[in-house]
Design a protein around this motif. Structure first.
Motif, PDB file in Angstrom:
ATOM      1  N   VAL A   5       0.848  -1.187   0.000  1.00 34.24           N
ATOM      2  CA  VAL A   5       0.000   0.000   0.000  1.00 34.24           C
ATOM      3  C   VAL A   5       0.886   1.240   0.000  1.00 34.24           C
ATOM      4  O   VAL A   5       1.981   1.225   0.565  1.00 34.24           O
ATOM      5  N   GLN A   6       0.399   2.272  -0.660  1.00 32.88           N
ATOM      6  CA  GLN A   6       1.172   3.509  -0.746  1.00 32.88           C
ATOM      7  C   GLN A   6       0.281   4.727  -0.594  1.00 32.88           C
ATOM      8  O   GLN A   6      -0.733   4.850  -1.289  1.00 32.88           O
ATOM      9  N   GLY A   7       0.654   5.556   0.370  1.00 31.47           N
ATOM     10  CA  GLY A   7      -0.004   6.853   0.521  1.00 31.47           C
ATOM     11  C   GLY A   7      -1.474   6.798   0.882  1.00 31.47           C
ATOM     12  O   GLY A   7      -2.238   7.686   0.524  1.00 31.47           O
ATOM     13  N   LEU A   8      -1.899   5.742   1.617  1.00 24.33           N
ATOM     14  CA  LEU A   8      -3.314   5.654   1.989  1.00 24.33           C
ATOM     15  C   LEU A   8      -3.659   6.718   3.026  1.00 24.33           C
ATOM     16  O   LEU A   8      -2.948   6.898   4.005  1.00 24.33           O
ATOM     17  N   SER A   9      -4.770   7.411   2.790  1.00 25.22           N
ATOM     18  CA  SER A   9      -5.251   8.402   3.745  1.00 25.22           C
ATOM     19  C   SER A   9      -6.746   8.238   3.912  1.00 25.22           C
ATOM     20  O   SER A   9      -7.444   7.786   3.006  1.00 25.22           O
ATOM     21  N   LYS A  10      -7.222   8.621   5.085  1.00 27.67           N
ATOM     22  CA  LYS A  10      -8.664   8.543   5.330  1.00 27.67           C
ATOM     23  C   LYS A  10      -9.048   9.572   6.384  1.00 27.67           C
ATOM     24  O   LYS A  10      -8.378   9.722   7.401  1.00 27.67           O
ATOM     25  N   GLY A  57      -4.522   7.259  -2.290  1.00 25.18           N
ATOM     26  CA  GLY A  57      -3.488   6.243  -2.197  1.00 25.18           C
ATOM     27  C   GLY A  57      -3.690   5.108  -3.169  1.00 25.18           C
ATOM     28  O   GLY A  57      -4.643   5.111  -3.948  1.00 25.18           O
ATOM     29  N   THR A  58      -2.767   4.143  -3.138  1.00 26.80           N
ATOM     30  CA  THR A  58      -2.900   2.965  -3.988  1.00 26.80           C
ATOM     31  C   THR A  58      -2.714   1.719  -3.137  1.00 26.80           C
ATOM     32  O   THR A  58      -2.096   1.766  -2.076  1.00 26.80           O
ATOM     33  N   MET A  59      -3.257   0.617  -3.627  1.00 26.63           N
ATOM     34  CA  MET A  59      -3.216  -0.619  -2.859  1.00 26.63           C
ATOM     35  C   MET A  59      -3.081  -1.780  -3.836  1.00 26.63           C
ATOM     36  O   MET A  59      -3.795  -1.837  -4.841  1.00 26.63           O
ATOM     37  N   ASN A  60      -2.142  -2.682  -3.567  1.00 23.72           N
ATOM     38  CA  ASN A  60      -1.989  -3.904  -4.345  1.00 23.72           C
ATOM     39  C   ASN A  60      -2.112  -5.062  -3.376  1.00 23.72           C
ATOM     40  O   ASN A  60      -1.295  -5.219  -2.477  1.00 23.72           O
ATOM     41  N   ILE A  61      -3.181  -5.863  -3.545  1.00 23.13           N
ATOM     42  CA  ILE A  61      -3.423  -6.951  -2.602  1.00 23.13           C
ATOM     43  C   ILE A  61      -4.077  -8.108  -3.341  1.00 23.13           C
ATOM     44  O   ILE A  61      -4.934  -7.877  -4.197  1.00 23.13           O
ATOM     45  N   PHE A  68      -7.064   5.128  -5.335  1.00 23.03           N
ATOM     46  CA  PHE A  68      -8.194   5.866  -4.782  1.00 23.03           C
ATOM     47  C   PHE A  68      -7.995   7.362  -4.930  1.00 23.03           C
ATOM     48  O   PHE A  68      -6.901   7.878  -4.741  1.00 23.03           O
ATOM     49  N   SER A  69      -9.086   8.044  -5.266  1.00 22.48           N
ATOM     50  CA  SER A  69      -9.068   9.501  -5.294  1.00 22.48           C
ATOM     51  C   SER A  69     -10.516   9.938  -5.146  1.00 22.48           C
ATOM     52  O   SER A  69     -11.419   9.118  -5.028  1.00 22.48           O
TER      53      SER A  69
END
Lengths: 245, 226
Positions: A5-10, A57-61, A68-69
């Protein structure tokens, strides 16, 4: 095929829960997300199967990529979330077994909905009940089981879909300390099988027993991230203080 | 009130029992089917239909059943278009009008019961299903509704008995049910006390039997919660 995961925000309204979270977890590791309540660890984990949607952010799972934006199309995301969740299982603090179904029905429901023939689902369910030591309880109602037994049923239910990743949200918080060991055993056994596990907890002792990696969060930010060695040699004053409290 | 009169009246009253039972079960069955559909519409928030269902509930829970029966039976005759339509053979039939009124009335109350039960299903039931890769519709139909219906069964049992008693109003639109025969017998004999006591006893017996059956269903459907 781990998790990156990179740069996830909430943020919920004006409260920022997670700030620019980045980490990567190699396949087959059992990672513990530690932190005080309110640190954002549960929210972070719920993003991994999209029960929460990150703002950015981005997510690889599990072989799927998400970015996401504000422009994220909710309908499209919901569809992808449904297929993601078939590869990323989840176990809840309150077990969340369906009370009006027997243990066996709880296990076979999702696979049948997704097209598995009923007989195959039943065979697999019985294997998994054997594996978590509940062979005798197939026809029991969840309410007749102890907390530890219910949690093991919930784990078996999540395993029915043969997920690549298994998420645990405070799996022992509602359990007696003595019963916690039943869950420890199951998680340890699963880590042998090569499945990637992410466990949210605030119980340090439990975390030490199962972790191969640890991520420590404070106020929505990652403070410490590394192998289980970090339990012995914390790199930051914050994590050291948390372990000692 | 003497035994001879009772023996004389009883068979005449029981002639209406079949109509009463038919009307009860036909109304309950149609009402239940409608209520399930209405509950789905409300739970999945199908926009234009959602408003229609809400309006239906408002109308049918907000007005007396007797008014609904009268409007459905006498209303359509005021419209030339309806009299010429293929629906007229049905709408001029008291049995069908009573069925329609009772079914719509029961559907409105049952939908309220079921929707309340759906809303009361714990969030954990939903979350577990979503986390297992089921979509919202699958979760509602396969998990939440079955749970909710079980929880709603005690309240729905009362609704069943209310519908059974409500069928007595159908006698006001010339239907010869149990109440219809009681009315006719009363008009002939003026033995009001005996006739309506007997009718009451028959209704009470049916209520008793239905209560018993509902209790057995409840025990099975709610076995999980003990």
């Amino acid at each position: 095929m781990g998790i990156v995961v990179q740069g996830l925000s909430k943020a919920f309204g004006s409260t920022t829960v997670l700030k620019d979270i980045s980490f990567s977890i190699p396949k087959g590791e059992t990672t513990v997300l530690l932190g005080a309540s309110g640190a954002g660890k549960s929210t972070l984990m719920r993003m991994l199967n999209l029960l929460e949607t990150p703002d950015a952010g981005t997510m690889n799972i599990a072989g799927m990529n998400f970015s996401f934006s504000e422009k994220t199309d909710e309908k499209q995301l919901n569809k992808q979330a449904t297929s993601l969740r078939r590869k990323v299982g989840m176990v809840f603090q309150q077990y969340n077994l369906w009370p009006h179904m027997t243990v066996l029905q709880n296990l076979i429901e999702a696979p049948i909905v997704q097209g598995t023939p009923k007989q195959d689902a039943i065979t697999r369910a019985r294997e998994l009940l054997d594996r978590v030591g509940l062979t005798e309880k197939a026809e029991a109602w969840p309410s007749s089981l102890s907390g530890g037994q219910q949690q093991r049923v919930a784990i078996a239910r999540a395993l029915m879909l043969s997920p690549d990743v298994l998420l645990f949200d405070e799996p022992t918080a509602a359990l007696d300390p003595a019963i916690t060991n039943q869950v420890v055993e199951v998680i340890k056994e699963l880590s042998q099988s090569g499945i990637t596990q992410v466990v949210v907890t605030h119980e340090v002792e439990f975390a030490r027993k199962i972790a191969s990696r640890v991520i420590y969060l404070e106020d929505g930010e990652i403070v410490e991230d590394g192998s289980a060695e970090h339990f012995k040699n914390p790199q930051t004053a914050e994590f050291k203080a948390y372990l000692e409290h | 009130m003497n035994l001879e009169a009772i023996m004389d009246y009883m068979p005449q009253l029981l002639k209406g029992l079949e109509t009463t039972l038919e009307l009860t079960f036909a109304s309950l069955f149609s009402g239940l089917a409608l209520a399930v559909v209405f509950t789905l519409i409300l739970s999945l928030r199908f926009k234009p239909l959602e408003w229609l269902v809400k309006a239906q509930i408002l109308l049918f829970t907000g007005t007396p059943l007797l008014v609904q029966i009268f409007l459905i039976y006498y209303g359509p005759a005021q419209f030339k278009g309806l009299q010429d339509s293929f629906l007229w053979p049905l709408l001029s039939e008291p049995w069908f009008c009573a069925l329609l009124a009772l079914a719509l009335n029961s559907a409105a109350y049952s939908t309220q019961l079921f929707k309340g039960a759906v809303d009361a299903v714990p969030a954990g039931d939903w979350e577990a299903a979503l986390a297992l890769g089921m979509n919202k519709r699958q979760t509602l139909i396969r998990i939440v509704l079955p749970h909710a219906f079980r929880r709603a069964l005690p309240a729905y049992g009362n609704e069943m008995i209310l519908v059974m008693k409500g069928t007595s109003l159908a006698s006001t639109i010339t239907l010869m049910d149990l109440m219809g025969y009681a009315d006719r017998l009363n008009a002939r004999t003026y033995d009001t006390l005996t006739v309506f006591t007997l009718a009451g006893v028959i209704y009470l017996t049916m209520t008793g039997i239905m209560t018993l059956v509902i209790r057995i269903m409840e025990r099975r459907a709610l076995a999980f919660s003990n």
